[in-house]
Every structure is written in structure tokens, then in C-alpha cells.
Design an enzyme around this catalytic site. Structure first.
Site, PDB file in Angstrom:
ATOM      1  N   ASP A 183       0.872  -1.175   0.000  1.00  0.00           N
ATOM      2  CA  ASP A 183       0.000   0.000   0.000  1.00  0.00           C
ATOM      3  C   ASP A 183       0.910   1.226   0.000  1.00  0.00           C
ATOM      4  O   ASP A 183       1.644   1.466   0.962  1.00  0.00           O
ATOM      5  CB  ASP A 183      -0.902   0.002   1.235  1.00  0.00           C
ATOM      6  CG  ASP A 183      -2.099   0.929   1.071  1.00  0.00           C
ATOM      7  OD1 ASP A 183      -2.127   1.679   0.081  1.00  0.00           O
ATOM      8  OD2 ASP A 183      -2.994   0.892   1.932  1.00  0.00           O
ATOM      9  N   ASP A 200      -2.549   2.326  -6.230  1.00  0.00           N
ATOM     10  CA  ASP A 200      -1.502   2.339  -5.206  1.00  0.00           C
ATOM     11  C   ASP A 200      -1.536   1.138  -4.271  1.00  0.00           C
ATOM     12  O   ASP A 200      -0.913   1.168  -3.218  1.00  0.00           O
ATOM     13  CB  ASP A 200      -1.615   3.621  -4.380  1.00  0.00           C
ATOM     14  CG  ASP A 200      -2.930   3.714  -3.623  1.00  0.00           C
ATOM     15  OD1 ASP A 200      -3.911   3.071  -4.053  1.00  0.00           O
ATOM     16  OD2 ASP A 200      -2.984   4.426  -2.606  1.00  0.00           O
ATOM     17  N   GLU A 201      -2.218   0.079  -4.658  1.00  0.00           N
ATOM     18  CA  GLU A 201      -2.405  -1.039  -3.725  1.00  0.00           C
ATOM     19  C   GLU A 201      -2.501  -2.342  -4.502  1.00  0.00           C
ATOM     20  O   GLU A 201      -3.154  -2.416  -5.543  1.00  0.00           O
ATOM     21  CB  GLU A 201      -3.681  -0.797  -2.918  1.00  0.00           C
ATOM     22  CG  GLU A 201      -3.945  -1.778  -1.815  1.00  0.00           C
ATOM     23  CD  GLU A 201      -5.228  -1.447  -1.060  1.00  0.00           C
ATOM     24  OE1 GLU A 201      -5.554  -2.183  -0.118  1.00  0.00           O
ATOM     25  OE2 GLU A 201      -5.912  -0.456  -1.415  1.00  0.00           O
TER      26      GLU A 201
END
Length: 473
Positions: A11, A105-106
């Protein structure tokens, strides 16, 4: 549940805000808020420095400004975030063929499928090296969680924030989960949490102690049984490499309610074009066009139309969206509009009848059927008399000056625009200058990479300094 912590969850730390801090030396270590900057805007991401003041994602920007008036409020630059995300996902793909992106983003990674030894020290070493590689390649930091299941890996990455790594050792799962809020469990939202609260269930341990039969009674068979399994540490969900998008959509909230029907039509056409650009960027087409209209009283209507075949033609999508709007009353005011395309496919089978209707409509209008420009703003005229879209100087966006070089917009108003001239690798915060909004030497620009391109004989410039300390989700 695996017997070794070979599922990795990455993350990125306060992703949008960290990217902006990496790109703008003057903002490192300072509060940064990225999102809608208008009166009805919503915070997308806040830097850790802004979170100290109580600012968080999904908060109204107006409230964020009251809590943290000295923060930098910036317009999102999705093209740059996608560029950085592509680098990060490429690094994950080097670890394993099984990478499950959840957002820009993960992502989850199955290290076992990548041949990593199923031992704590081995997976920890992979996680630490990944964090180092991401920082070196992008200038922003990420937090890593490692565990024997997806749920626990995600919990571990949350514990690791900001800019850290946590491994949940096999056999310690229940001890770790027990005191946590029931909201920690995937799938437990506000409604489910309230149902459990009324039954006296607040923590994961209390959820497990309630037993499967009681949870099924409270929540139904599927939800109750699934919740009991997760509360007792049983999560067998695999890492899935392909998470196919079901739709592509865009929407805008307006600072003031739109009551003029022509303006509503123009905004809808603009959104249709933006939606198609995203569709094409993903290499997809779609069969169903959907519009979303939120009126002045917050009531929301959706309308959809299914075409004869998949399309990525902007004229077809615009024309379908316009037809759908015909049945919606907008006279009392519209605060939000959206356009989406679903029923996605990897190929295009054009609806020739729809194309013909769109061409006929465009001919009647004497133009290509689109809005006056990409932002729906008034046009200006070039030296040869050709219409040129008006420039909108939104805070945070990139610009270039003929003599002063590259910079970004700090703010604009009253016919003026203030620019700070700096690049990601600038040694110190850049100087600030103010111009008229129509200064011919000042032009919008595309973002530059966060890490300076290779110079000379393959010798890279130094990485962005001070970025990791300014990161954090």
C-alpha cells in the site's frame, strides 16, 4: 490460511499527496491535500502532515480548509499517478506472476507463486528489497504487509504505515485479531457493524465467540458464515492475477447548480469524451452507456442504453448520453453529472446506426458534436483565427514558461496566475512569479518523471531527496 507469510500486500503511503510532494520540493514536509478544490470538492488524499489536523480522505474540501487552512490544496494529476503506478506494478510483476492490483496504489502479491522460499526471513528480505526498489524508482514510499492470508497481509501493511514492513508470524493471527474492531474484517461496513453492535459485538474476538449460528441469524447465511470464517482467521481467498474492470466512468460535481439546459448538455458531452479517452487508454470498448444525474436536492437518477455492439467511438457515446438526458428534468438544478460505459470488451463492433445518428446530429449542429473544449470553458483565438481552448490555471498543474522553464500553478484569480518554478530534482524550493492569465510565454505542460532521466553515459542523477520522510498514508 497458509503456514508461511507468503502473501504480500503493498500500500503506497498517501499516494497522491506523496507524489505531489516528490514532484514539488517546496511542499516536502508540509501539509498537502489533493482532490476537488471547489466548494463542493472532496479530499482524495491528505499527506501525513495534513492528517495531524484531522484532514482525511472523503472529507469535504471546505471542511478540510477550515481544519488546515495553510495546506497546499492541489488538483489531481492522474496521468502522473498512473505513470508512477505503472512503475510500481512492474516491480511487483518481477516478484511473481500472481499480482492482484486493487487500485493505482495497492496490490496483493503471491510470493509463493514467484518461487520465494516459504520462510519468514526470506519473505521479509523480499519485502524490504521491494520497498527500496520502489523508492529508488519512483521517489515515493510504500508500506508492506506479509502474512498467510490476504486479510492479514492487508492488516499488516496498515500496521506498517508509514514507510514500514510488518510480518504476521503463523500462529499469532488470533492473538493479533482479537482486540481489533469488527470493522477490520473485510466486508464489514457501517450497516453490518451497527447490527453487530446492537447484539453486543464490537471486536473480532467477540465476533468469533458469538459463533457461526448467531452470526447467520443476525446477518444471513452467506454473510454470517463468511464473517465467522474471517473472524476465526480462516481466509482462503487466492491472489487473482486478473481483476477485470466491469465499467469505466467519470463524473464531476459543480460549484454551483447547473440550471441552463444547454450547459448541462455541453457538460455531459465533455464527460462522454473523457470517459471514452479512459476507455481507449485501457484498450477496451463497451456496449452500455450510462448517465448519472444528481439534482439540487441530492436525489440521484441513472439512465442506461445498450448498443448493438461494443464501441469506443466518442460520437456514439456522446449521442447515446444525449438521448438518455432527454428523459431527465434538470430545470431545478444539477449538482453532479456522470457518464459511464459498461459491458466491456477487448474489441469494437461499431453500431453503424448509432454512428449515422451521431454524424447527422453533428452535421445539424455545424460541428463535431463535442463541447467547445476539453474543459467546457470559453474559447480564445489563435493568430490565424482558429479557436483555441481557454487555459484553466488550476492549483498544482504543470506549466512551462518560455524563459523561466518548468513550474506549477500555486493559484490564480483576478486575471492573474502565480507559478512556482521548480522540478522534482531541484536542490531547493523554486522562485515564485505572477503573470497575467493570457501571458503568451506561459503554457500548460505535461508532468515530468519524479526521478531525473539518465544523464550522459548512463549515469543517473541523484534521486529525489527528503521524499520518504514526507510520505505516509
Amino acid at each position: 490460511m497458509r503456514g508461511s507469510p507468503t502473501i504480500l500486500h503493498l500500500d503506497m503511503d498517501a499516494f497522491y499527496a506523496s507524489v505531489e510532494q516528490a514532484a514539488k520540493p517546496s511542499l516536502r514536509g508540509k501539509p498537502v491535500v489533493v482532490g476537488g478544490i471547489g466548494p463542493r470538492g472532496v479530499v482524495a488524499t491528505a499527506s501525513y502532515e495534513a492528517r495531524v489536523f484531522g484532514v482525511h480522505s472523503a472529507m469535504a474540501t471546505a471542511q478540510a480548509r477550515r481544519l488546515c487552512p495553510n495546506a497546499a490544496y492541489l488538483t489531481p494529476r492522474f496521468s502522473l499517478y498512473q505513470q508512477v503506478s505503472g512503475v510500481v506494478m512492474g516491480l511487483l510483476a518481477e516478484l511473481s506472476p500472481l499480482v492482484e492490483p486493487l487500485s493505482l496504489d495497492e496490490a496483493f502479491v503471491d510470493l509463493e507463486a514467484g518461487g520465494v522460499e516459504p520462510a519468514t526471513e526470506a519473505v521479509r528480505a523480499v519485502g524490504e528489497r521491494l520497498r527500496e526498489d520502489i523508492l529508488a524508482a519512483t521517489g515515493v514510499s510504500g508500506s508492506v504487509g506479509l502474512a498467510g492470508s490476504k486479510m492479514l497481509a492487508k492488516i499488516a501493511s496498515e500496521q506498517a504505515k508509514p514507510d514500514g514492513l510488518v510480518v504476521i508470524e503463523p500462529g499469532t493471527e488470533l492473538e493479533l485479531l482479537g482486540p481489533m474492531s469488527v470493522r477490520t474484517i473485510p466486508g464489514v461496513g457501517p450497516a453490518t457493524a451497527e447490527t453487530l453492535r446492537r447484539a453486543g459485538i464490537h471486536t473480532v474476538a467477540e465476533t468469533a465467540e458469538a459463533g457461526e449460528a448467531e452470526l447467520v441469524r443476525l446477518l444471513g447465511k452467506a454473510h454470517g458464515a463468511g464473517l465467522y470464517a474471517l473472524a476465526t482467521g480462516h481466509d482462503e481467498r487466492p491472489v487473482v492475477a486478473e481483476r477485470d474492470a466491469k465499467s469505466v466512468s467519470v463524473e464531476d460535481t459543480f460549484a454551483e447548480d447547473l440550471t441552463d439546459r444547454t450547459r448541462v448538455q455541453l457538460e455531459l458531452a465533455r464527460l462522454a469524451d473523457r470517459c471514452v479517452r479512459r476507455l481507449r487508454a485501457a484498450g477496451r470498448s463497451g456496449r452500455t452507456v450510462v448517465i448519472k444525474v444528481r439534482r439540487y436536492d441530492f436525489s440521484t437518477l441513472t439512465r442506461s442504453e445498450t448498443l448493438r455492439g461494443p464501441t469506443d467511438d466518442p460520437a456514439v457515446v456522446r449521442e447515446a448520453a444525449a438521448r438518455l438526458l432527454e428523459g431527465v428534468d434538470t430545470t431545478a438544478g444539477v449538482r453532479l453529472l456522470g457518464v459511464g460505459v459498461s459491458g466491456l470488451a477487448d474489441y469494437t463492433q461499431e453500431d453503424l446506426f448509432a454512428q449515422a445518428r451521431a454524424a447527422e446530429a453533428a452535421g445539424a449542429a455545424g460541428e463535431d458534436g463535442g463541447p467547445p473544449d476539453a474543459e467546457g470553458a470559453p474559447e480564445r483565438r489563435a493568430d490565424d483565427g482558429e479557436a483555441v481552448p481557454a487555459r484553466r490555471w488550476l492549483p498544482g498543474l504543470d506549466v512551462v514558461h518560455r524563459e523561466l522553464g518548468r513550474g506549477w500553478v500555486q493559484g490564480s484569480g483576478l486575471g492573474r496566475v502565480t507559478v512556482r518554478f521548480e522540478e522534482p530534482w531541484s536542490a531547493a524550493p523554486g522562485r515564485v512569479r505572477t503573470f497575467t492569465v493570457d501571458d503568451p510565454d506561459l503554457e500548460p505542460a505535461e508532468p515530468v518523471p519524479l526521478i531525473r532521466p539518465v544523464v550522459g553515459e548512463g549515469a543517473p542523477a541523484p534521486p529525489v531527496g527528503g521524499v520518504a520522510a514526507a510520505s505516509g498514508r
